[in-house]
Motif scaffolding. Structure first.
Motif, mmCIF file in Angstrom:
data_model
loop_
_atom_site.group_PDB
_atom_site.id
_atom_site.type_symbol
_atom_site.label_atom_id
_atom_site.label_comp_id
_atom_site.label_asym_id
_atom_site.label_seq_id
_atom_site.Cartn_x
_atom_site.Cartn_y
_atom_site.Cartn_z
ATOM 1 N N VAL A 268 0.830 -1.246 0.069
ATOM 2 C CA VAL A 268 -0.102 -0.102 -0.084
ATOM 3 C C VAL A 268 0.908 1.131 -0.032
ATOM 4 N N VAL A 269 0.667 2.202 -0.931
ATOM 5 C CA VAL A 269 1.735 3.268 -1.148
ATOM 6 C C VAL A 269 0.745 4.594 -1.406
ATOM 7 N N ALA A 270 1.371 5.602 -0.602
ATOM 8 C CA ALA A 270 0.841 6.919 -0.396
ATOM 9 C C ALA A 270 0.957 7.492 -1.966
ATOM 10 N N ALA A 271 0.248 8.568 -2.089
ATOM 11 C CA ALA A 271 0.500 9.267 -3.331
ATOM 12 C C ALA A 271 1.681 9.941 -3.383
ATOM 13 N N ASP A 272 2.452 10.317 -2.155
ATOM 14 C CA ASP A 272 3.788 11.108 -2.251
ATOM 15 C C ASP A 272 4.835 10.004 -2.544
ATOM 16 N N PRO A 301 -7.113 2.784 9.763
ATOM 17 C CA PRO A 301 -8.489 2.924 8.906
ATOM 18 C C PRO A 301 -8.588 4.572 8.992
ATOM 19 N N ALA A 302 -8.343 5.022 9.972
ATOM 20 C CA ALA A 302 -8.583 6.521 9.760
ATOM 21 C C ALA A 302 -7.522 7.355 9.143
ATOM 22 N N ASP A 303 -6.416 6.657 8.566
ATOM 23 C CA ASP A 303 -5.210 7.353 7.921
ATOM 24 C C ASP A 303 -5.926 8.092 6.458
ATOM 25 N N PRO A 304 -5.692 9.246 6.474
ATOM 26 C CA PRO A 304 -6.327 10.173 5.271
ATOM 27 C C PRO A 304 -5.400 9.890 4.049
ATOM 28 N N ALA A 335 -11.468 0.292 2.835
ATOM 29 C CA ALA A 335 -10.346 0.913 3.208
ATOM 30 C C ALA A 335 -10.370 2.356 2.743
ATOM 31 N N GLY A 336 -11.077 2.368 1.678
ATOM 32 C CA GLY A 336 -11.192 3.755 1.067
ATOM 33 C C GLY A 336 -10.304 3.919 -0.308
ATOM 34 N N VAL A 337 -9.417 2.968 -0.495
ATOM 35 C CA VAL A 337 -8.641 3.082 -1.531
ATOM 36 C C VAL A 337 -9.368 2.827 -2.898
ATOM 37 N N ARG A 338 -8.864 3.735 -4.072
ATOM 38 C CA ARG A 338 -9.527 3.855 -5.269
ATOM 39 C C ARG A 338 -8.594 3.560 -6.521
#
Length: 388
Positions: A268-272, A301-304, A335-338
């Protein structure tokens, strides 16, 4: 669409300049770094420069070492890499050295640039804008880097492309997320001229730190190699996606072998470009945990960051499973990942008509498939496949 591996190569001063403002080219590299560059040239299928570099430097873009050229020929490759010149205007000097030294040549230009080149046969040799000894490929009204790279890959068989400049070319490739690697030779010089050309110009860049792959001394120069890590957005792949898919495939190889489940890795990788979590099948003491499940269990789960994150999985996330109430595709959505990048669609080995990608896409998730990594993803699962 498939692209070559794009390697940007440049030598810069300590204050970030490619050259000074004098009439003569400032030689930044020393003999040791020239030798290193020659080695890199010998390893690639093509070398690309912009028209500005042809005008300013009059390069030949050759592999200078006879031994390296002989090794290319012995391996069934051309003696010299393909020379690629990019010119929107078609304003090129047919007397430049690049057209009259070894190797095949191709010019990528606009429709207007191609007309200028093709319609200049009657001009005096040496006149800018005249015919050049190269194939000319028009790309439309504007220069489209994606189209250019796809043409190099499909029509010219280029799998590894070295880009030697200039600054505008490097800037555009970085800005558009098309560079797989940056090789930067930092030289112990200070130019100190604000108008001197720089490696990268102003503009919008993908946010995210580059990953340092290597540093080493080359004579009095320091070579630094970087890879991008910021994922793409939407359904189009970028070089960083390939980096993270390699990581996912490496994780798949760590899975305890099984006769009843696939070996899969996930990140799982953040946008940055920051890694949030990773996991693999049967990780820890859980014999039925899936890779995406293992990775997402380590996130908050609350990680924006999850809303703009990307999940990389070596195998398509499952849409149905017997061992858990929720399949991995549903866990990703919850999880909100799109955005999801995968290498291999799930076969019918354990579940008939599996379609995790369809479930994800129906919920508005961008699904990117990197088929060039399918063999790597399959490698730890060969014993489960019909041809294994």
């Amino acid at each position: 669409m498939p692209h070559p591996y794009v390697l940007l190569s440049a030598a810069v001063s300590l204050d970030g300049h490619l050259d000074d403002t004098g009439p003569e080219r400032l030689r930044l590299s020393g003999p040791e770094d020239f030798e290193r560059v020659d080695e890199v040239r010998a390893s690639v299928d093509a070398i690309l420069v912009g028209a500005g570099t042809v005008r300013a430097d009059n390069p030949r873009l050759l592999v200078n070492s006879p031994a390296r050229r002989a090794a290319r020929v012995a391996a069934g490759r051309p003696e010299f890499p393909l020379k690629v010149v990019v010119s929107g205007s078609g304003d090129l000097d047919p007397g430049a050295a690049i057209w009259h030294t070894g190797g095949e040549k191709v010019v990528y230009t606009t429709d207007d640039g191609a007309k200028r080149l093709h319609g200049a046969a009657s001009r005096t040799p040496g006149t800018p804008g005249g015919p050049v000894a190269a194939d000319v490929v028009p790309l439309g009204d504007t220069l489209d880097w994606g189209l250019l790279l796809t043409h190099l890959h499909d029509a010219r068989g280029v799998r590894r492309l070295m880009v030697e400049g200039g600054g505008l070319v490097h800037t555009q490739l970085i800005q558009q997320g098309l560079a797989d690697e940056l090789q930067l030779a930092l030289t112990p010089l200070l130019v100190g001229e604000p108008d001197a050309p720089r490696l990268f110009g102003p503009g919008g860049y993908q946010r995210g730190r580059l990953r340092l792959v290597e540093t080493r001394a080359v004579g009095d120069t320091v070579l630094a190699r970087y890879e991008p890590t910021a994922p793409g957005t939407g359904p189009t792949a970028v070089p960083a996606d390939r980096h993270w898919m390699r990581v996912a495939c490496e994780l798949a190889a760590l899975c305890p072998p099984s006769r009843t489940a696939f070996s899969v890795g996930a990140v799982v990788v953040a946008a940055d470009g920051t890694e949030i979590a990773r996991g693999h099948s049967r990780e820890g003491d859980d014999p039925v945990v899936h890779a995406e499940e293992a990775a997402l269990a380590k996130t908050d789960p609350a990680d924006p960051r999850l809303a703009t994150a990307t999940v990389y999985s070596s195998l398509e996330p499952c849409a149905r499973r017997a061992s858990r109430p929720a399949p991995c595709a549903r866990l990703i959505l919850d999880a909100g990942v799109r955005r999801v990048v995968t290498a291999w669609r799930e076969p019918d080995t354990f579940v008939q008509d599996a379609d995790g990608s369809g479930l994800l896409a129906a919920a508005g998730t961008d699904v990117v498939v990197l088929p060039e990594y399918e063999d790597r993803a399959k490698a730890p699962n060969r014993h489960l496949l019909p041809d294994g």
